[in-house]
Enzyme design. Sequence first.
Site, PDB file in Angstrom:
ATOM      1  N   HIS A   1       4.290   0.517  12.607  1.00 57.67           N
ATOM      2  CA  HIS A   1       4.411   0.436  11.146  1.00 57.67           C
ATOM      3  C   HIS A   1       3.058   0.662  10.477  1.00 57.67           C
ATOM      4  CE1 HIS A   1       6.070  -0.741   7.293  1.00 57.67           C
ATOM      5  NE2 HIS A   1       5.100  -1.636   7.142  1.00 57.67           N
TER       6      HIS A   1
ATOM      7  N   SER B   1       0.820  -1.217   0.000  1.00 58.10           N
ATOM      8  CA  SER B   1       0.000   0.000   0.000  1.00 58.10           C
ATOM      9  C   SER B   1       0.852   1.264   0.000  1.00 58.10           C
ATOM     10  CB  SER B   1      -0.926  -0.002   1.227  1.00 58.10           C
ATOM     11  OG  SER B   1      -1.869  -1.063   1.134  1.00 58.10           O
ATOM     12  N   PHE B   2       2.063   1.172   0.547  1.00 54.08           N
ATOM     13  CA  PHE B   2       2.954   2.327   0.586  1.00 54.08           C
ATOM     14  C   PHE B   2       3.314   2.795  -0.825  1.00 54.08           C
ATOM     15  CE2 PHE B   2       6.941   4.595   1.121  1.00 54.08           C
ATOM     16  CZ  PHE B   2       6.720   5.337   2.272  1.00 54.08           C
ATOM     17  N   GLU B   3       3.354   1.858  -1.772  1.00 53.05           N
ATOM     18  CA  GLU B   3       3.749   2.181  -3.142  1.00 53.05           C
ATOM     19  C   GLU B   3       2.579   2.574  -4.047  1.00 53.05           C
ATOM     20  OE1 GLU B   3       6.744   0.191  -1.032  1.00 53.05           O
ATOM     21  OE2 GLU B   3       4.807  -0.714  -1.569  1.00 53.05           O
TER      22      GLU B   3
ATOM     23  N   PHE C   1      -9.500   6.267  -2.857  1.00 46.85           N
ATOM     24  CA  PHE C   1      -8.742   5.599  -1.800  1.00 46.85           C
ATOM     25  C   PHE C   1      -9.469   4.318  -1.406  1.00 46.85           C
ATOM     26  CE2 PHE C   1      -7.594   5.030   2.745  1.00 46.85           C
ATOM     27  CZ  PHE C   1      -6.225   4.925   2.605  1.00 46.85           C
TER      28      PHE C   1
ATOM     29  N   THR D   1       3.342  -3.073  16.146  1.00 46.74           N
ATOM     30  CA  THR D   1       4.272  -1.959  16.013  1.00 46.74           C
ATOM     31  C   THR D   1       3.570  -0.751  15.391  1.00 46.74           C
ATOM     32  OG1 THR D   1       5.002  -2.568  13.787  1.00 46.74           O
ATOM     33  CG2 THR D   1       6.116  -3.627  15.629  1.00 46.74           C
TER      34      THR D   1
ATOM     35  N   ARG E   1     -14.799  -7.621   4.874  1.00 49.26           N
ATOM     36  CA  ARG E   1     -15.055  -6.471   3.996  1.00 49.26           C
ATOM     37  C   ARG E   1     -14.585  -6.699   2.561  1.00 49.26           C
ATOM     38  NH1 ARG E   1     -14.840  -5.377   9.007  1.00 49.26           N
ATOM     39  NH2 ARG E   1     -15.906  -3.598   9.946  1.00 49.26           N
TER      40      ARG E   1
ATOM     41  N   ALA F   1      -4.645  -3.291   1.548  1.00 50.54           N
ATOM     42  CA  ALA F   1      -5.139  -3.725   2.856  1.00 50.54           C
ATOM     43  C   ALA F   1      -3.998  -3.606   3.862  1.00 50.54           C
ATOM     44  CB  ALA F   1      -5.668  -5.157   2.798  1.00 50.54           C
TER      45      ALA F   1
END
Length: 222
Positions: free
Chosen positions: A146, A114-116, A171, A144, A185, A138
């Site tokens: 993160h 998802s970061f990319e 999004f 943590t 979901r 997802a």
Amino acid sequence: AEVDRLFDATASVKTHLMAMMLRSQGATAASSRVMAQRNPSIRAAPSRPARQQVRIQAKQYVGAVTASPDMKFGVVVARFNSLVTKELLEGCHETFQRHGVPADNVDVAWVPGSFELPVIAKNMAKSGKYHAVVCIGAVIRGATTHYDAVVGAATSGCLSASTDSGVPVVFGVLTTDDLEQALDRSGGKVGNKGSEFAATAIEMASLMKQLVTDGKAAAPKF
């Protein structure tokens, strides 16, 4: 007689005090007139004219739920948590087809996580080939921080991709506490959010097209 005069004076003072309290608390003109009738020395508040209702005639723009034949969409999907994202993509595809988008009008790009998502979404949006782009991912909370970093980066990145390009970027990243919530979901008991992502993309693309055609919105920045 002296007692009567004292009684009348006391009553007059009380009446004046009541009138002052009513005025300070926003008493209505009707209440003020009632007090004036009881004691002529009290000045009745002027009545306010009835407020006329003004009906505003304005053209309204609402996005359609069915895509026009020329609309094309890009979908960026994160491979991480693919057990969830594949199902979201499937729900997205089904809704696109159900609302008039041919399979050939949808391009899918896979990214590691998802970061990319934002960087690919932004470049696809700026290519001029798509009316809207959907980001699917997802992110499941762990022990943590993160989770917070990835969610924050994906959220702000997708928003920037949309505002910088002028193309709607939806999004579609699930953010859940555990895998069960994510599965619920993505085709489970809560439904498939992928379907909602596609429907949002169609509606936003339609709305943007209407506004640009009528000169009410700037054209996308390609």
